[in-house]
Design a protein around this motif. Structure first.
Motif, short mmCIF file in Angstrom:
data_model
loop_
_atom_site.label_atom_id
_atom_site.label_comp_id
_atom_site.label_asym_id
_atom_site.label_seq_id
_atom_site.Cartn_x
_atom_site.Cartn_y
_atom_site.Cartn_z
N UNK A 16 16.09 -23.54 -36.49
CA UNK A 16 15.75 -22.15 -36.77
C UNK A 16 14.68 -22.03 -37.84
N UNK A 17 14.60 -23.03 -38.69
CA UNK A 17 13.68 -22.97 -39.83
C UNK A 17 12.26 -22.63 -39.39
N UNK A 35 17.15 -10.40 -39.72
CA UNK A 35 17.46 -10.82 -41.09
C UNK A 35 16.54 -10.11 -42.07
N UNK A 62 21.05 -26.87 -36.17
CA UNK A 62 20.72 -25.50 -35.78
C UNK A 62 19.86 -24.81 -36.83
N UNK A 63 20.26 -24.97 -38.10
CA UNK A 63 19.50 -24.34 -39.18
C UNK A 63 18.09 -24.93 -39.23
N UNK A 96 25.98 -30.22 -36.27
CA UNK A 96 25.37 -29.21 -35.40
C UNK A 96 24.80 -28.06 -36.21
N UNK A 97 25.55 -27.65 -37.24
CA UNK A 97 25.09 -26.52 -38.06
C UNK A 97 23.78 -26.86 -38.73
N UNK A 120 14.20 -11.80 -32.45
CA UNK A 120 15.11 -10.75 -32.89
C UNK A 120 15.89 -11.17 -34.13
N UNK A 121 16.35 -12.41 -34.17
CA UNK A 121 17.16 -12.84 -35.31
C UNK A 121 16.37 -12.86 -36.62
N UNK A 138 12.06 -19.15 -37.84
CA UNK A 138 12.15 -18.13 -38.90
C UNK A 138 10.81 -17.97 -39.60
N UNK A 139 10.21 -19.09 -39.97
CA UNK A 139 8.92 -19.03 -40.65
C UNK A 139 7.88 -18.36 -39.77
N UNK A 140 7.87 -18.77 -38.49
CA UNK A 140 6.85 -18.22 -37.60
C UNK A 140 6.95 -16.70 -37.49
N UNK A 141 8.16 -16.21 -37.20
CA UNK A 141 8.29 -14.77 -36.97
C UNK A 141 8.14 -13.97 -38.24
N UNK A 142 8.56 -14.54 -39.36
CA UNK A 142 8.32 -13.86 -40.63
C UNK A 142 6.83 -13.76 -40.90
#
Lengths: 173, 192
Positions: free
Chosen positions: B43-44, B111, B39-40, B35-36, B106-107, B47-51
């Motif tokens: 999120x990958x 970060x 999940x990661x 699951x971890x 937000x996450x 994360x890339x998109x929002x960064x």
């Protein structure tokens, strides 16, 4: 109402891109530049996530969370806190998907417009998965000593639970 | 975190011996690791998109502007970043995303903000006061529009899915305040 969040999201994205265009920023290149960082971050938080989910899922599978509910409900009943939402309270700091399914089963069992359903809704809307945020945020930047973070965050959670019951009583009864 | 983690794991294993859930716990060991990773991986992309989007906002100096608007609030909440405009912009972007209910955003933005806060003392492995306040703020996030909850209430046949809004905002605001207050009180014992 359902789509409100989507409109908001898309409006925000368009706004940022348009703002960049007006300011003559090389929008596409900037995007790629920033997106690269996401890759690194994801790799950095994976070990922390494995550790967190391991502990959380072990705890849920062992039945400890249910036992905790049984123990706490007699204490909470006198102050007007509904025992039915306890599973949600216990899961919400540790597991996002777990608390979501706990919330859904409360809605299914008691109805969305019941006292229990409303309290559960306020709790679900007002709290975050505390341990997840702590793990991901500190994991991403390599912080190991987190001092009083967990205590403060849990105090916030508990305040939120109690206030949820209080406000629903004040606003709807 | 060391003790909490070990405590939870050992307690869960011991407890399962008595409650007869040993099989479940054994399975959980492997599913949790999978699951971890899932999940990661999920999120990958996010994360890339929002960064990436954040970088556009940064290059266009939009973040600076938002930071300026939030400045009076930020200076009080995070005294350590008063003179650090990068950290301030990153923190204010995260707060903006939280307020708008953009949980996905937000996450990653949070970060990014943690990275800026870390720059103030790059080699330390101990959380600074500002970091703690920032994480507490995020764990008790103030959300103006709880979209997921409203959607689920609607699906469960609620007459008025948004009627819980005032109570939700008040409860999250006050729980956030309680968290920050506790954080503030415990700061005095700093030994790092």
């Amino acid at each position: 109402m359902r789509n409100f969040g989507t409109y908001f999201l898309l409006a925000f994205i368009c706004f940022v891109i348009l703002y960049g265009l007006i300011r003559r920023v090389p929008v596409f290149d900037s995007f790629l530049d920033g997106a690269k960082q996401g890759l690194q971050t994801a790799a950095q938080i994976l070990p922390a996530l494995v550790a967190l989910l391991f502990a959380v899922q072990l705890m849920i599978a062992s039945g400890i969370t249910e036992k905790l509910c049984d123990l706490l409900s007699p204490i909470l009943a006198p102050i007007g806190f509904p025992a039915e939402v306890l599973p949600l309270c216990i899961l919400s700091p540790i597991s996002g998907s777990g608390s979501l399914s706990a919330y859904q089963s409360i809605l299914a069992a008691y109805g969305a417009d019941s006292f229990v359903g409303r309290v559960a809704s306020v709790i679900a809307g007002a709290t975050e998965t505390t341990f997840y945020a702590v793990t991901v945020y500190y994991g991403a930047v390599g912080i190991k000593k987190i001092r009083h973070t967990v205590i403060a965050a849990l105090c916030a959670d508990i305040t939120g639970f109690l206030l949820a019951a209080l406000f629903v009583r004040l606003f709807f009864d | 975190m060391n003790y909490i983690w070990c405590g939870i794991v050992l307690l869960a294993v011991c407890f399962s011996l008595f409650s007869g859930h040993i099989e479940d716990v054994g399975n959980a060991v492997f599913t949790s690791a999978q699951d971890a990773a899932t999940l990661a991986f999920q999120m990958l992309g996010i994360l890339c998109f929002w960064n990436g989007l954040m970088q556009i906002a940064k290059d266009a100096r939009l973040t600076e502007k938002i930071a300026k608007v939030l400045s009076p609030l930020l200076d009080r909440l995070f005294p350590g970043i008063r003179l650090d405009s990068d950290a301030k912009s990153a923190v204010s972007m995260n707060i903006t995303a939280n307020l708008m209910g953009l949980g996905n955003a937000a996450t990653p933005l949070g970060i990014a903000a943690m990275r800026e806060l870390k720059k103030q003392d790059p080699h330390s492995v101990t959380a600074s006061n500002d970091m703690i306040r920032f994480v507490v703020l995020n764990t008790a996030c103030i959300r103006l529009i709880p979209t997921t909850v409203a959607m689920l209430r609607h699906e469960a046949g609620s007459e008025a899915p948004m009627e819980i809004l005032p109570a939700t905002i008040l409860a999250s605001l006050l729980s956030c305040a309680a968290g920050l207050l506790v954080a503030r009180l415990l700061e005095g014992k700093r030994n790092a």
